[in-house]
Design an enzyme around this catalytic site. Structure first.
Site, PDB file in Angstrom:
ATOM      1  N   ARG A  66       0.813  -1.219   0.000  1.00 45.01           N
ATOM      2  CA  ARG A  66       0.000   0.000   0.000  1.00 45.01           C
ATOM      3  C   ARG A  66       0.846   1.269   0.000  1.00 45.01           C
ATOM      4  O   ARG A  66       0.440   2.297  -0.552  1.00 45.01           O
ATOM      5  CB  ARG A  66      -0.935  -0.004   1.209  1.00 45.01           C
ATOM      6  N   ILE A  92      -7.110   7.617  -0.869  1.00 43.81           N
ATOM      7  CA  ILE A  92      -6.984   6.170  -1.006  1.00 43.81           C
ATOM      8  C   ILE A  92      -7.803   5.533   0.108  1.00 43.81           C
ATOM      9  O   ILE A  92      -7.795   5.996   1.253  1.00 43.81           O
ATOM     10  CB  ILE A  92      -5.499   5.737  -0.938  1.00 43.81           C
ATOM     11  N   SER A  93      -8.540   4.494  -0.225  1.00 47.00           N
ATOM     12  CA  SER A  93      -9.449   3.873   0.742  1.00 47.00           C
ATOM     13  C   SER A  93      -8.683   3.279   1.926  1.00 47.00           C
ATOM     14  O   SER A  93      -7.576   2.763   1.769  1.00 47.00           O
ATOM     15  CB  SER A  93     -10.262   2.770   0.062  1.00 47.00           C
ATOM     16  N   PRO A  94      -9.270   3.295   3.125  1.00 49.40           N
ATOM     17  CA  PRO A  94      -8.663   2.607   4.264  1.00 49.40           C
ATOM     18  C   PRO A  94      -8.536   1.113   3.974  1.00 49.40           C
ATOM     19  O   PRO A  94      -9.394   0.533   3.304  1.00 49.40           O
ATOM     20  CB  PRO A  94      -9.649   2.863   5.400  1.00 49.40           C
TER      21      PRO A  94
END
Length: 413
Positions: A66, A92-94
């Site tokens: 990530r 950016i998504s968790p």
């Protein structure tokens, strides 16, 4: 009015969400971060620990780097369960959200999956080892080009990138076995329905700007059968889509929906309008201060998150102060490993870039105490355009119940 403590950095990181988050405070970073170890801890504590069970999904989360999909300035935060800014007002998504959505779509090695995002490429990378082909549409051109370069550099050969309007899908590659949408339209775009194969599944957040539900939809006889999963909060699909919304928030009248927790998601213990629930349930009790339900937080492991969040619009140019209140009760509440980890009702304000600019709170609360009302009048920063209210134990142990949350603008004198 007495002064109330601000968020600590550790508290701030846990409040970050898909739509709003930007971490602006500095903290010391290791000279040579062990990202693999950080991923292992993230999966154990924030993903598997939060309920994701699919072993293939967990393995992909352990191996997907990530930190390669975030801006260099935020790499030290890459393996916190937090949304991070990637530019152009996007995030950016968790990791938990990515893992949860991936698990819910039940990825199979033969699947051809369409993924629609705002520009990081991370969701596509997580899907890559789990399915046959991934077709990802990134809606912000500059971010999409960067994501494409990152995916190519890291060798994700089965991920294909298109830059454009996610509403239109990718008709040349349809039909798709699965579709994942990681940004929120007001309703399901018809082209995506058309491009999903019969029997295929779609995971998509749908709803008002600050009141969305994540659905799993299965195509039967050309129509979508909906299964609600949980409340959530995602960024809008495109600027045009946001402008075309039929129901829009009113930043001059900030408010919390379902602050009494009477509405629950299809008979579940998940209260409507509240998202990123951790060790939190809407419970019916005889002694509820208002109505029949309260939200209950319970935690026995010091430092483990227990929370619920909700976003709302507020324009600091027109609303300079707000009144916040709630009913609260506690049993055997003790601070987490960090003495600042105590229950409170926190409101974090964000500017037009969705960067954190200030915070206020009711609390913190400790020990045991019966139901009581807490209220305060707080300042709204001039630059504020949005806010998030977060409630819960925040790493403390014990039991906390809250009811009757209200947020109202204070009229100008």
């Amino acid at each position: 009015m007495q002064n109330r403590p601000k968020h600590t950095l550790r508290q701030q990181l846990t409040v970050l969400t898909l739509a709003f988050v930007a971490i602006v405070h500095a903290m010391p970073a290791a000279a040579a971060p062990d990202f693999a170890a950080q991923r292992e801890a993230m999966v154990a504590n924030e993903i598997a620990g939060a309920g994701v069970k699919n072993p293939r999904v967990l393995q992909s989360m352990r191996t997907t780097p990530r930190h390669e999909f975030v801006l260099p300035a935020y790499r030290q935060y890459a393996y916190f369960d937090a949304a991070l800014p990637i530019g152009d007002r996007q995030t950016i998504s968790p990791p938990y959200v990515v893992a949860y959505m991936t698990e819910q779509v039940d990825p199979q090695p033969t699947d051809r999956v369409l993924e629609i995002g705002t520009g990081s490429g991370y969701q596509a990378a997580v899907l890559s080892p789990l399915v046959k082909e991934v077709y990802t549409i990134e809606i912000v051109e500059r971010l999409g080009r960067r994501a494409e370069r990152t995916l190519d550099r890291l060798g994700y050969e089965n991920v294909h990138v298109r830059i454009g309007d996610g509403y239109k899908g990718w008709p040349e590659q349809a039909p798709f076995d699965k579709i994942i949408v990681t940004c929120s339209p007001e309703s399901v775009p018809q082209p995506l329905v058309d491009q999903l194969r019969e029997g295929g599944q779609m995971i998509i957040p749908v709803g008002e700007r600050y009141q969305q539900n994540l659905y799993r939809m299965t195509k039967r006889d050309g129509k979508l059968q909906r299964e609600p999963l949980q409340a959530t909060l995602f960024v809008p699909m495109t600027g045009a889509a946001e402008s075309a919304r039929q129901v829009k928030p009113d930043p001059l009248r900030p408010q919390v929906r379902n602050g009494g927790f009477e509405e629950v998601l299809d008979g579940k213990n998940a209260p409507l309008g509240w998202h990123y629930l951790r060790q939190a349930r809407a419970e019916a009790i005889d002694a509820a201060p208002e109505g029949t339900r309260v939200i209950r937080f319970r935690n026995s492991e010091p430092g483990r998150m227990s929370q619920a969040l909700q976003g709302f619009a507020v324009d600091g140019r027109r609303v300079s102060r707000m009144k916040i209140s709630c009913q609260v009760r506690g049993e055997d509440i003790a601070a987490g490993p960090d003495r600042s980890q105590l229950p409170a009702l926190m409101i974090t304000f964000y500017d037009e870039r969705r960067a954190v600019i200030d915070s206020e709170q009711l609390g913190p609360w400790t020990d045991s105490f019966p139901w009581r009302k807490e209220e305060a009048e707080v300042r709204v920063p001039l630059a504020a355009r949005e806010a998030i209210v977060r409630i819960g134990l925040h790493g403390a142990t014990g039991l906390l119940e809250i009811d009757g949350i209200t947020v109202t603008a204070v009229p100008a004198q």
